[in-house]
Design a protein around this motif. Structure first.
Motif, PDB file in Angstrom:
ATOM      1  N   LEU A  89     -42.438 -28.738  10.770  1.00  0.00           N
ATOM      2  CA  LEU A  89     -41.979 -30.024  11.289  1.00  0.00           C
ATOM      3  C   LEU A  89     -42.745 -30.409  12.545  1.00  0.00           C
ATOM      4  N   GLU A  92     -46.211 -31.587  11.397  1.00  0.00           N
ATOM      5  CA  GLU A  92     -46.226 -32.908  10.767  1.00  0.00           C
ATOM      6  C   GLU A  92     -45.924 -34.002  11.776  1.00  0.00           C
ATOM      7  N   GLY A 228     -31.695 -33.305   1.670  1.00  0.00           N
ATOM      8  CA  GLY A 228     -32.949 -33.335   2.419  1.00  0.00           C
ATOM      9  C   GLY A 228     -34.127 -32.868   1.586  1.00  0.00           C
ATOM     10  N   GLY A 232     -37.162 -35.272   0.634  1.00  0.00           N
ATOM     11  CA  GLY A 232     -38.505 -34.932   1.087  1.00  0.00           C
ATOM     12  C   GLY A 232     -39.492 -34.795  -0.060  1.00  0.00           C
ATOM     13  N   SER A 236     -42.703 -37.192  -0.791  1.00  0.00           N
ATOM     14  CA  SER A 236     -44.028 -36.586  -0.930  1.00  0.00           C
ATOM     15  C   SER A 236     -44.694 -37.012  -2.237  1.00  0.00           C
ATOM     16  N   ALA A 243     -43.378 -37.047   4.893  1.00  0.00           N
ATOM     17  CA  ALA A 243     -42.296 -36.744   3.947  1.00  0.00           C
ATOM     18  C   ALA A 243     -41.358 -35.656   4.481  1.00  0.00           C
ATOM     19  N   LEU A 244     -41.916 -34.646   5.160  1.00  0.00           N
ATOM     20  CA  LEU A 244     -41.073 -33.567   5.672  1.00  0.00           C
ATOM     21  C   LEU A 244     -40.126 -34.086   6.752  1.00  0.00           C
ATOM     22  N   TRP A 246     -39.018 -37.187   7.114  1.00  0.00           N
ATOM     23  CA  TRP A 246     -37.983 -38.031   6.498  1.00  0.00           C
ATOM     24  C   TRP A 246     -36.970 -37.179   5.738  1.00  0.00           C
ATOM     25  N   GLY A 247     -37.442 -36.093   5.115  1.00  0.00           N
ATOM     26  CA  GLY A 247     -36.520 -35.210   4.407  1.00  0.00           C
ATOM     27  C   GLY A 247     -35.540 -34.537   5.351  1.00  0.00           C
ATOM     28  N   THR A 261     -27.821 -40.853   4.037  1.00  0.00           N
ATOM     29  CA  THR A 261     -29.231 -40.818   3.629  1.00  0.00           C
ATOM     30  C   THR A 261     -29.774 -42.214   3.353  1.00  0.00           C
ATOM     31  N   TRP A 265     -33.848 -44.014   3.074  1.00  0.00           N
ATOM     32  CA  TRP A 265     -34.573 -44.432   1.880  1.00  0.00           C
ATOM     33  C   TRP A 265     -34.423 -45.927   1.565  1.00  0.00           C
TER      34      TRP A 265
END
Length: 377
Positions: A89, A92, A228, A232, A236, A243-244, A246-247, A261, A265
């Motif tokens: 994390l 990223e 999550g 993620g 991705s 993506a990580l 946001w996951g 969530t 999204w």
């Protein structure tokens, strides 16, 4: 007249109670630096002590071996993946922050594309309320994102820089977990015997506390991890940057019942629709509604169960308040306090109903006796 000896006992009893309260508060203050480690050690014991006891029986009573195996399992399943996730994390968040500051990700262009794809009526509304200044929006939106990324990276890097403190807390948690897993039943019995409550109330509250902790952990952690991970992986596969991040964000927001969530999204799906990425947008909406959203609706009731099911508004408020007051630890402390609050008041209601029933039965018996005396056969 009250005897001097009785007054002496009352003074001594009051003094002992005051001493117990003072020493307990002092001990709690002493543990404050390692509050999180102690909390998670207790939670781990509550969750996995029954498993340890069963394994010990199967291993012929070798409790140390059984406890060591369970502790190694916890390290492999929870501790190591959490550390690896934190490292990835940080990497990223740092990379995404670099792309934002270097212009590889242009917030202004993204907002321009979004505005150009909107219907004319919506664009008129945006212009009417002064939301068409792309440079201002770009500066504010970009600043918010970069500040958020800096906060995430800074928080995680501070954990790395304070490695000694982190390792000390982790060591305390694992060390405490070992003894609580091995001797949890004995310590639990000592707590039960020491509480100044009558047996029925005491056992009911302790059993409810254990039930709530287990249900909260199952219903919160499992749902957060699943939502999550699914979010993620989906981001991705759709080629969405970060993506990580946001996951992980979806995992944390899943603590908010039903809609958590969606805060991640849904805006991304709207942007994809507006910029002509219809296929990706449709996939994201379908998976968001029927996979990510259904995880909460299907898994949480199964994992939590009806006995500990609280109203969604209570879960929401207690979770947010817990996070505000206790940080990350609050996502379990908040709902547990709320559940115990409801349990205590339910106990009080049941006690009043029982007392009312006893009084009604006594009154009925008295009336029957008086009636018999007034009209003897």
């Amino acid at each position: 007249m009250e005897s001097p000896r009785r007054r002496t006992f009352e003074v001594e009893d009051g003094g002992f109670i005051a001493l117990v309260i003072f020493i307990t508060l002092a001990f709690a203050y002493l543990l404050a630096p390692y509050f999180g480690a102690v909390l998670w050690g207790v939670v781990a014991a509550i969750m996995f002590q029954p498993m340890t006891a069963k394994l010990s029986v199967r291993l012929g009573g070798h409790s140390n071996l059984a406890t060591s195996l369970v502790l190694l399992l916890l390290i492999a399943v929870f501790v190591v993946p959490t550390i690896l996730l934190g490292i990835n994390l940080v990497n990223e968040a740092t990379a995404l922050y670099g792309k934002l500051t270097s212009g590889q990700i242009d917030i202004g262009a993204m907002l321009h594309d979004l505005q150009s794809a909107l219907p004319q009526s919506v664009r008129r509304f945006i212009t009417q309320y002064g939301l068409s200044d792309l440079e201002k929006l770009r500066a504010e939106f970009g600043s918010s994102i970069t500040t958020g990324l800096q906060a995430v990276a800074g928080r995680l890097l501070s954990v790395g820089q304070g490695a000694l403190s982190f390792m000390a807390g982790l060591g305390v948690m694992l060390y405490l977990s070992f003894f609580l897993l091995r001797d949890g039943q004995r310590y639990g019995d000592l707590v039960r015997e020491s509480l100044p409550l009558n047996r029925d109330t005491r056992d009911s509250l302790i059993d409810h506390f254990l039930l709530v902790v287990r249900a909260t952990m199952r219903g919160t952690v499992v749902v957060a991890v699943v939502q999550g991970a699914v979010g993620g992986i989906l981001f991705s596969l759709l080629g969405i940057e970060g993506a990580l991040i946001w996951g992980v964000l979806m995992g944390f927001l899943s603590l908010l019942p039903a809609v958590g969530t969606g805060f991640v999204w849904v805006p991304v799906a709207v942007y994809l629709f507006a910029t002509g990425e219809m296929g990706k947008a449709a996939i994201l909406v379908f998976c968001g509604v029927f996979i990510i959203g259904m995880v909460d609706n299907v898994l949480r009731p199964i994992l939590v169960g009806r006995d500990t099911r609280m109203p969604d508004f209570v879960v929401l408020i207690s979770t947010l308040s817990g996070l505000e007051l206790f940080g990350l630890n609050g996502f379990i402390i908040g709902p547990v306090i709320a559940a115990l609050f409801m349990a205590v008041w339910n106990q009080q209601r049941e006690r009043k109903l029982a007392m009312a029933a006893e009084m009604a039965a006594a009154d009925s018996s008295t009336e029957a006796t008086e009636e018999t005396a007034a009209h003897p056969s």
